[in-house]
Motif scaffolding. Structure first.
Motif, PDB file in Angstrom:
ATOM      1  N   THR A  77       0.820  -1.207   0.000  1.00 22.31           N
ATOM      2  CA  THR A  77       0.000   0.000   0.000  1.00 22.31           C
ATOM      3  C   THR A  77       0.853   1.256   0.000  1.00 22.31           C
ATOM      4  O   THR A  77       1.821   1.359   0.753  1.00 22.31           O
ATOM      5  CB  THR A  77      -0.913   0.007   1.240  1.00 22.31           C
ATOM      6  OG1 THR A  77      -1.854  -1.063   1.123  1.00 22.31           O
ATOM      7  CG2 THR A  77      -1.672   1.312   1.373  1.00 22.31           C
ATOM      8  N   ALA A  78       0.455   2.204  -0.849  1.00 24.59           N
ATOM      9  CA  ALA A  78       1.079   3.522  -0.866  1.00 24.59           C
ATOM     10  C   ALA A  78       0.160   4.511  -0.163  1.00 24.59           C
ATOM     11  O   ALA A  78      -1.059   4.468  -0.345  1.00 24.59           O
ATOM     12  CB  ALA A  78       1.313   3.975  -2.307  1.00 24.59           C
ATOM     13  N   ILE A  79       0.732   5.403   0.631  1.00 24.31           N
ATOM     14  CA  ILE A  79      -0.050   6.400   1.341  1.00 24.31           C
ATOM     15  C   ILE A  79       0.705   7.728   1.330  1.00 24.31           C
ATOM     16  O   ILE A  79       1.933   7.755   1.540  1.00 24.31           O
ATOM     17  CB  ILE A  79      -0.369   5.957   2.792  1.00 24.31           C
ATOM     18  CG1 ILE A  79      -1.207   7.018   3.524  1.00 24.31           C
ATOM     19  CG2 ILE A  79       0.895   5.610   3.567  1.00 24.31           C
ATOM     20  CD1 ILE A  79      -1.758   6.538   4.858  1.00 24.31           C
ATOM     21  N   ARG A  80       0.007   8.800   1.043  1.00 26.60           N
ATOM     22  CA  ARG A  80       0.636  10.116   1.101  1.00 26.60           C
ATOM     23  C   ARG A  80       1.083  10.391   2.539  1.00 26.60           C
ATOM     24  O   ARG A  80       0.386  10.056   3.492  1.00 26.60           O
ATOM     25  CB  ARG A  80      -0.352  11.194   0.666  1.00 26.60           C
ATOM     26  CG  ARG A  80      -0.849  11.088  -0.767  1.00 26.60           C
ATOM     27  CD  ARG A  80      -1.765  12.256  -1.080  1.00 26.60           C
ATOM     28  NE  ARG A  80      -2.548  12.043  -2.287  1.00 26.60           N
ATOM     29  CZ  ARG A  80      -2.177  12.410  -3.501  1.00 26.60           C
ATOM     30  NH1 ARG A  80      -1.006  13.015  -3.672  1.00 26.60           N
ATOM     31  NH2 ARG A  80      -2.960  12.193  -4.550  1.00 26.60           N
ATOM     32  N   ARG A  81       2.228  11.035   2.660  1.00 32.64           N
ATOM     33  CA  ARG A  81       2.766  11.312   3.989  1.00 32.64           C
ATOM     34  C   ARG A  81       1.790  12.113   4.862  1.00 32.64           C
ATOM     35  O   ARG A  81       1.590  11.765   6.034  1.00 32.64           O
ATOM     36  CB  ARG A  81       4.096  12.060   3.862  1.00 32.64           C
ATOM     37  CG  ARG A  81       4.783  12.300   5.204  1.00 32.64           C
ATOM     38  CD  ARG A  81       5.449  11.029   5.656  1.00 32.64           C
ATOM     39  NE  ARG A  81       5.517  10.893   7.084  1.00 32.64           N
ATOM     40  CZ  ARG A  81       6.485  10.236   7.726  1.00 32.64           C
ATOM     41  NH1 ARG A  81       7.470   9.696   7.041  1.00 32.64           N
ATOM     42  NH2 ARG A  81       6.481  10.092   9.009  1.00 32.64           N
ATOM     43  N   PRO A  82       1.157  13.167   4.353  1.00 36.57           N
ATOM     44  CA  PRO A  82       0.211  13.901   5.197  1.00 36.57           C
ATOM     45  C   PRO A  82      -0.949  13.042   5.684  1.00 36.57           C
ATOM     46  O   PRO A  82      -1.433  13.228   6.809  1.00 36.57           O
ATOM     47  CB  PRO A  82      -0.281  15.032   4.277  1.00 36.57           C
ATOM     48  CG  PRO A  82       0.817  15.215   3.284  1.00 36.57           C
ATOM     49  CD  PRO A  82       1.357  13.841   3.040  1.00 36.57           C
ATOM     50  N   ALA A  83      -1.394  12.095   4.848  1.00 31.68           N
ATOM     51  CA  ALA A  83      -2.485  11.211   5.263  1.00 31.68           C
ATOM     52  C   ALA A  83      -2.036  10.319   6.406  1.00 31.68           C
ATOM     53  O   ALA A  83      -2.762  10.112   7.387  1.00 31.68           O
ATOM     54  CB  ALA A  83      -2.967  10.376   4.077  1.00 31.68           C
ATOM     55  N   PHE A  84      -0.822   9.773   6.293  1.00 29.58           N
ATOM     56  CA  PHE A  84      -0.306   8.925   7.365  1.00 29.58           C
ATOM     57  C   PHE A  84      -0.160   9.717   8.658  1.00 29.58           C
ATOM     58  O   PHE A  84      -0.570   9.266   9.733  1.00 29.58           O
ATOM     59  CB  PHE A  84       1.045   8.325   6.960  1.00 29.58           C
ATOM     60  CG  PHE A  84       1.602   7.362   7.973  1.00 29.58           C
ATOM     61  CD1 PHE A  84       1.223   6.034   7.967  1.00 29.58           C
ATOM     62  CD2 PHE A  84       2.504   7.798   8.946  1.00 29.58           C
ATOM     63  CE1 PHE A  84       1.722   5.142   8.915  1.00 29.58           C
ATOM     64  CE2 PHE A  84       3.012   6.918   9.887  1.00 29.58           C
ATOM     65  CZ  PHE A  84       2.619   5.584   9.872  1.00 29.58           C
ATOM     66  N   ASP A  85       0.416  10.908   8.552  1.00 32.57           N
ATOM     67  CA  ASP A  85       0.640  11.727   9.747  1.00 32.57           C
ATOM     68  C   ASP A  85      -0.677  12.172  10.379  1.00 32.57           C
ATOM     69  O   ASP A  85      -0.748  12.362  11.605  1.00 32.57           O
ATOM     70  CB  ASP A  85       1.483  12.955   9.401  1.00 32.57           C
ATOM     71  CG  ASP A  85       2.928  12.593   9.082  1.00 32.57           C
ATOM     72  OD1 ASP A  85       3.349  11.470   9.423  1.00 32.57           O
ATOM     73  OD2 ASP A  85       3.635  13.428   8.482  1.00 32.57           O
ATOM     74  N   SER A  86      -1.718  12.349   9.572  1.00 30.30           N
ATOM     75  CA  SER A  86      -2.998  12.780  10.123  1.00 30.30           C
ATOM     76  C   SER A  86      -3.613  11.723  11.034  1.00 30.30           C
ATOM     77  O   SER A  86      -4.381  12.039  11.940  1.00 30.30           O
ATOM     78  CB  SER A  86      -3.986  13.108   8.995  1.00 30.30           C
ATOM     79  OG  SER A  86      -4.440  11.934   8.354  1.00 30.30           O
TER      80      SER A  86
END
Length: 361
Positions: free
Chosen positions: A156-165
């Motif tokens: 799975t790929a996830i944008r960094r801001p999404a992960f940090d949120s």
């Protein structure tokens, strides 16, 4: 993503000496090369750490086994990429997997998570149990390609801001941690399942471990479901290693609605229970075998598309074996979910009946 994004690949591993080296090599064969590859060894005892040390990757070693949630969090904490690509160490990515995930993120600006599917062929074919599970996982994930309502993190790929949120994975969970992650993902981030992001998976290959794994995960999911449905009694504290940034509408913003119930899966499980509980009627008269035959036929009809898919790929004889394995899987899964749900209800009731510390007297 106007510029070429930096991708950090995070590979959590625990006792995967069999597949780890090829997993890392597959990452370096990508058409879109990652900026960094981080392997997090979760206190392996089979030589995985030594194998990782000889590979062209950054190695993080946890001193004690803490579970996949902690391993993923540890990798994310030091990653520098705009996109985090999580891949389990028993998966070999197709050469275009990362590139295809980035394409989806580019085409859908609101998409925060792109999760891939398993190939129909296993990473290492070790017997019929593994072939069953691989075919089922491939079919299930491919059929759900498009917008999804739950997160899975095997590839799975996830944008960094999404992960940090979200603040990372709940380190108290060793199963269903990726699904729980999605319940805290703000609903401004879309989740997509992409059939072009593919990896070959080395799955469980023996019956007893297969059933044990399914029951364990079902118990965890049942407990999570109980906590979600019972609202105020659900777990509210998540142990994290990644800080959660504040936003105008709270720590993580609007939360994603609870995933809907898979009616087909529930119906299949109930058909399995009805079949098992009515089979003893045959002791009265063999004609009464018609009673369990009805829910069994309904069970086969619910997943008929899956069974015909298996028949086309592996033939009629294997389809019969697959049908039996699928029946056994659903039966054990429902049993585990029932146990987990009951335990979750009991914990919630106990929590609500316990007086708050420091209450006025």
């Amino acid at each position: 993503m106007s510029r070429r994004p930096r991708v950090s690949v995070v590979i959590p591993t625990y006792n995967k000496a069999k597949t780890l080296a090829e997993c890392v090599r597959a990452v370096y064969r990508q058409t879109h090369q990652p900026a960094e590859v981080i392997v997090v060894d979760d206190a392996s005892t089979d030589g995985s750490r030594e194998i990782a040390a000889g590979l062209p990757c950054r190695l993080v070693c946890l001193p004690v086994n803490r579970g996949v949630s902690a391993a993923r969090n540890a990798g994310a904490a030091i990653a520098t990429g705009d996109v985090l690509f999580f891949v389990d160490s028993d998966i070999a990515l197709a050469t275009d997997a990362i590139g295809n995930a980035l394409r989806v993120l580019r085409e859908y600006p609101d998409c925060g998570v792109v999760q891939g599917i398993y190939d129909a062929e296993p990473f290492v074919a070790d017997g019929p149990v593994e072939v069953y599970k691989t075919l089922f996982e491939h079919y299930w994930r491919r059929r759900r390609a498009g917008v999804a309502d739950a997160t899975l993190f095997a590839l799975t790929a996830i944008r960094r801001p999404a992960f940090d949120s979200v603040g990372g994975f709940d380190e108290s969970l060793r199963d269903a941690e990726d699904i729980e992650f999605g319940t805290r993902l703000p609903d401004r981030y879309q989740i997509r399942m992409c059939a072009d992001v593919v990896g070959r998976h080395d799955d469980v290959d023996r019956l007893r471990p297969f059933l044990t794994e399914h029951v364990r995960r079902a118990v965890s999911y049942g407990g999570l479901l109980a906590g979600t449905l019972l609202g105020p009694g659900r777990r509210s504290v998540h142990r994290r290693t990644v800080p959660v940034p504040a936003t105008a509408d709270g720590p993580t913003g609007a939360q994603r609605p609870t995933s809907g119930i898979d009616v087909g899966a529930v119906a299949a499980m109930l058909c399995c229970v009805a079949t098992v509980t009515t089979v003893p009627l045959a002791a009265v008269s063999w004609w009464l075998l018609m009673v369990p035959a009805v829910p069994f036929a309904a069970f086969a009809g619910i997943d008929s598309g899956l069974f015909w898919f298996v028949r086309r790929r592996k033939g009629s004889l294997f389809m019969v074996y697959f049908l039996g394995m699928h029946f056994l899987m659903h039966t054990t899964q429902l049993t585990g979910m029932a146990v987990g749900f009951a335990a979750g209800v009991w914990r919630t009731a106990r929590h609500r009946s316990t007086p708050a510390t420091g209450a006025a007297r």
